[in-house]
Every structure is written in C-alpha cells, then in structure tokens.
Enzyme design. Structure first.
Site, mmCIF file in Angstrom:
data_model
loop_
_atom_site.group_PDB
_atom_site.id
_atom_site.type_symbol
_atom_site.label_atom_id
_atom_site.label_comp_id
_atom_site.label_asym_id
_atom_site.label_seq_id
_atom_site.Cartn_x
_atom_site.Cartn_y
_atom_site.Cartn_z
ATOM 1 N N LYS A 22 -0.978 -10.416 -4.961
ATOM 2 C CA LYS A 22 -0.193 -9.533 -5.827
ATOM 3 C C LYS A 22 1.300 -9.795 -5.665
ATOM 4 O O LYS A 22 2.044 -9.900 -6.650
ATOM 5 C CB LYS A 22 -0.490 -8.071 -5.481
ATOM 6 N N ASN A 23 1.756 -9.926 -4.427
ATOM 7 C CA ASN A 23 3.182 -10.080 -4.172
ATOM 8 C C ASN A 23 3.721 -11.434 -4.605
ATOM 9 O O ASN A 23 4.936 -11.628 -4.669
ATOM 10 C CB ASN A 23 3.488 -9.838 -2.696
ATOM 11 N N CYS A 124 11.279 6.002 -2.092
ATOM 12 C CA CYS A 124 10.013 5.336 -1.825
ATOM 13 C C CYS A 124 9.411 5.957 -0.585
ATOM 14 O O CYS A 124 10.136 6.281 0.363
ATOM 15 C CB CYS A 124 10.215 3.839 -1.629
ATOM 16 N N ARG A 129 14.650 1.224 0.660
ATOM 17 C CA ARG A 129 14.585 -0.078 -0.012
ATOM 18 C C ARG A 129 15.563 -0.171 -1.193
ATOM 19 O O ARG A 129 15.175 -0.359 -2.337
ATOM 20 C CB ARG A 129 13.161 -0.358 -0.498
ATOM 21 N N ASP A 314 3.356 -5.261 6.210
ATOM 22 C CA ASP A 314 2.250 -4.833 5.352
ATOM 23 C C ASP A 314 0.908 -4.836 6.071
ATOM 24 O O ASP A 314 -0.107 -4.446 5.480
ATOM 25 C CB ASP A 314 2.164 -5.728 4.108
ATOM 26 N N ARG A 406 -3.367 -0.321 -6.651
ATOM 27 C CA ARG A 406 -2.167 -1.132 -6.867
ATOM 28 C C ARG A 406 -2.284 -2.484 -6.182
ATOM 29 O O ARG A 406 -1.647 -3.448 -6.618
ATOM 30 C CB ARG A 406 -0.933 -0.397 -6.335
#
Length: 427
Positions: A22-23, A124, A129, A314, A406
């Site tokens: 995804k990233n 967030c 961020r 992550d 997501r």
C-alpha cells in the site's frame, strides 16, 4: 460498525499470499499525474486507501481502467492511469482527512501544472505528522505557499527550479513529494538525508521507467536532473513488507507454521533479526518465506523503531503483541511517532503486562492472554489486537475495524484459511 470476533488458541498452519505494498502503491498512483501517457501499475492491492487515492486522482483528471489480471489469477490487480488534464487541481478536505497520503499529489500537480490546492490534513491518532517539511522543501524549488481556509495554496509561477534540499529529519512523504516534483524541475535537485524506505526506491525506479534522470536510489542522497516531460510506463508494485511482517508475527504468536508466498526477507531484515533472536525459525524458499514457531518457548527481545533499514514503526504494535506472550521481558522504544502506544491499554485488557515510561514500553511476557472486547485506534494498532486475539484463550472482539480495511486485504480470509477461528460481524 463492523467488528471482528476471534476465538483464539489455534496455531496457524498453511499458506498466505502477500500482496502489493500500500505504501508503495499510493505514491506510484500519484506519479501518474506527471505525464499525459498511461501509467500501468500491476500487483495493486485492493484496499480502502487505494480507493481513496483513486477517487482523488479522478477529481484531478486521471482516467482509470482495469488493464488485465495478474498471472496468479488475482483479478483487478493491473490498473492503467492516464492524466490527460487536471481542470481541478484540488485535494479536498473530505479525502485528505481520511488518508494523509493524499498530500502526495502536491508535488506532481506543481511539477505538471504549476499550481495545487491541497487541504491541510489536520490531526492524526498516532501523532501530528505535519506537512511543514513538504512545504519548506518545495519552497527551495521556487514554490510560493499560502495557507488559507485550511488549504495549502501552492504555485510555481516561474516553474520549479532545481536546488539542494537538506531534510532536517528523515521523512518518507516529503522525500516522495520532492522526488516527483524534481523529476520535471529545471536543473538538478539534490535531496540529502532522504528516506531510504523500499517504497521510496520503488517510486524512483518507476519514475526512471517514465524517463526521469535519478541517481542514488536506496541511498540517503538522491540526485534528480529534471527533464522536459515524462512518458508512460508499466511497473510492478513491490511486495508489502508490513503485511509480510504482520503474518510473520501472526505465525509466531500462535506458535504456528506458515508459508508466506511472494514475501521478501531483504525488505524486513530488522524484524527478521529480532524474531530470530526471539527463537522463531524463518527460512527463505523459492515459493516465499517459511515461518516455524511450533513448540517454541520464545524469549523477549528489545527493539527501537528507526527509519529504514531500522526496525519499522509500522511493526511496533504487532511486535508488542508477540512480546506479551514470550518468556522474560522486553523493552520497545518508539522514536518515530510521539503517540503510538495507544494499543497498550487494550492489550492490558487482555492480560498483557505492559508498562509505559515516556517513549519506551516494558513488556513482561505472560503465560496466556485472555480474550476481551477491545477497541482499535489506528491501522497497526488494530492488527496488533487481532494478533493478540489469535493467541488468547477465549473470545476477543475487536471494534472499529474499519482501520484494518485501509491496509490489510482479506485479513480474516487469509487467517481463516490457515486455521484461525475468526469472523467479521456486520452490524
């Protein structure tokens, strides 16, 4: 609102296919704005964030269409994007608030059209961020920035000009935005202290395929010589190292035995080292990565999150769930985000022994976690509670699982196919 119910205590056994990252996919999609020719992306994951980016790009004049399937039989994994013209050069608040990566259209829109209007992302759950670094760096390339009504109004009336940009700290998003902007800038841009994450390298290689002149890929110094225009290309999205890491830990936390198809160990070296020290056997094969934690008494391992190639932030929450089930103690230190221990109270509800001291958490392994109703707070915290539930005695219900959609495709199905007793309960 959906929730996920898990009856834990079953070791995972079987095979899990690992999808595209995804990233990596999100900035690759944004890069389609840099040319009027088709950019075809293969191995694209089916995720809520991908749909959000697709909706944003459609507003910016990008036409999208399915362009075939992957050889492994997965449908809809090959998508063609063509940005003929962007009458609307805005990233609205409604989309940016759902996905901060929407700010990645800023660099490409400025490079191609000389202007962009992007909503400020706001707060967030895991930290502030801010986008200040994106804006300050773009200003080095001649961008004029105004903040009005919650929106960034950015213009480059004389075009983007190459410059030397020294990032004061490592930022993946800022590196990606500047990399895309510099591809069409006039002259040479040097990005120092650039992010080295594999997703940044994947974007750089795609840009090279489009005709960009880039040196220093995968290093902290990127040199980009701007070109007059870019062409279309076809590019395969790299495998998702965070999904790989999550299933590595899912196998370990259940003391299972699973083959992760298509996985690459070179992208997860720091995590693999920590798991090896904990007592998990991980072997790379022609088919992927084989994980074996059967009949193991795992031990605690200390980790500290760092920019790549360090231990990924992550994976911090998932690793904590595993450490809660090991013998001995471990210390987990978070250096990337200031508020990324919100999963700790929920893990405690399941019997985990975790004490937070500032940026560090001391985890003392317990004999067995217990199922409980818990609440997800963000994407990676959500999956850490799923992992804890897989290991726990009894039933765990994870609420607010929209976060999971997501970043994890068919999570329940993949786990169930390996023997987990897991289901999604729709309200």
């Amino acid at each position: 609102m959906d929730r996920i119910r898990i009856r834990g205590g079953r070791p995972l056994e079987g095979r899990v296919p690992i999808g595209g990252a995804k990233n990596a996919a999100l900035p690759l999609m944004a890069a389609s704005l840099l040319t009027d020719e088709p950019v075809t992306l293969a191995n694209l994951p089916h995720l809520a964030d991908i749909s959000t980016m697709a909706n944003l790009l459609a507003r910016n004049g990008v036409e999208m269409g399915m362009n075939g399937d992957m050889p492994d039989g997965h449908t809809g994994r090959v998508v063609s994007l063509q940005a003929r013209d962007a009458a609307d050069r805005t990233a609205p608040y409604d989309l940016v608030r759902r996905m901060r990566a929407s700010v990645l259209v800023l660099g490409p829109l400025l490079a191609r059209y000389g202007e962009a209007r992007v909503s400020l992302p706001g707060g967030c759950a895991i930290g502030t961020r801010p986008v200040d670094l994106h804006l300050q760096s773009l200003q080095e390339l001649g961008v004029e920035v105004e903040i009005e009504g919650g929106y960034i109004h950015a213009r480059a009336p004389r075009g983007l000009k190459g410059a030397t940009v020294i990032f004061p700290f490592v930022s993946v998003g800022a590196t990606e935005n500047l990399l895309m902007a510099a591809a069409l800038a006039d002259g040479e841009t040097v990005l120092q202290n650039a992010a080295r994450e594999p997703e940044v390298g994947d974007l750089a290689r795609c840009l090279q395929g489009m005709g960009a002149d880039i040196e220093g890929i995968d290093s902290p110094t990127l040199r980009v010589r701007g070109v007059g225009s870019l062409r279309g290309t076809r590019h395969d999205v790299i495998v998702d190292r965070i999904e790989t890491g999550t299933y590595l830990i899912a196998t370990a936390v259940t003391r299972g035995h699973v083959l992760l198809e298509n996985a690459r160990l070179d992208l997860t070296a720091a995590l693999v080292k920590a798991l090896d020290e904990a007592g998990v056997t991980i072997t790379e094969t022609d088919a992927g990565v084989l994980v074996d934690a059967r009949d193991r008494r795992l031990t605690g391992v200390d980790v500290m999150t760092e920019p790549y190639p360090g231990f990924p932030t992550d994976m911090q929450a998932q690793f904590m769930a595993l450490m809660a089930t090991t013998g001995g103690a471990s210390m987990i230190t978070e250096t990337i985000f200031e508020n990324r221990f919100m999963h700790v109270p929920e893990l405690r509800r399941m019997g985990a022994d975790v004490t937070v001291h500032g940026a560090s958490a001391i985890v003392r392994g317990v004999e067995r976690l217990s199922g409980a109703p818990v609440m997800a707070t963000d994407l990676r915290a959500s999956v850490s509670l799923i992992l804890a539930g897989l290991a726990a005695h009894g039933t765990t219900e994870v609420n607010r699982v929209y976060h999971l959609d997501r970043g994890y495709e068919r999570l329940e199905d993949k786990l169930a196919q390996c023997g987990a007793d897991i289901e999604r309960v729709k309200e």
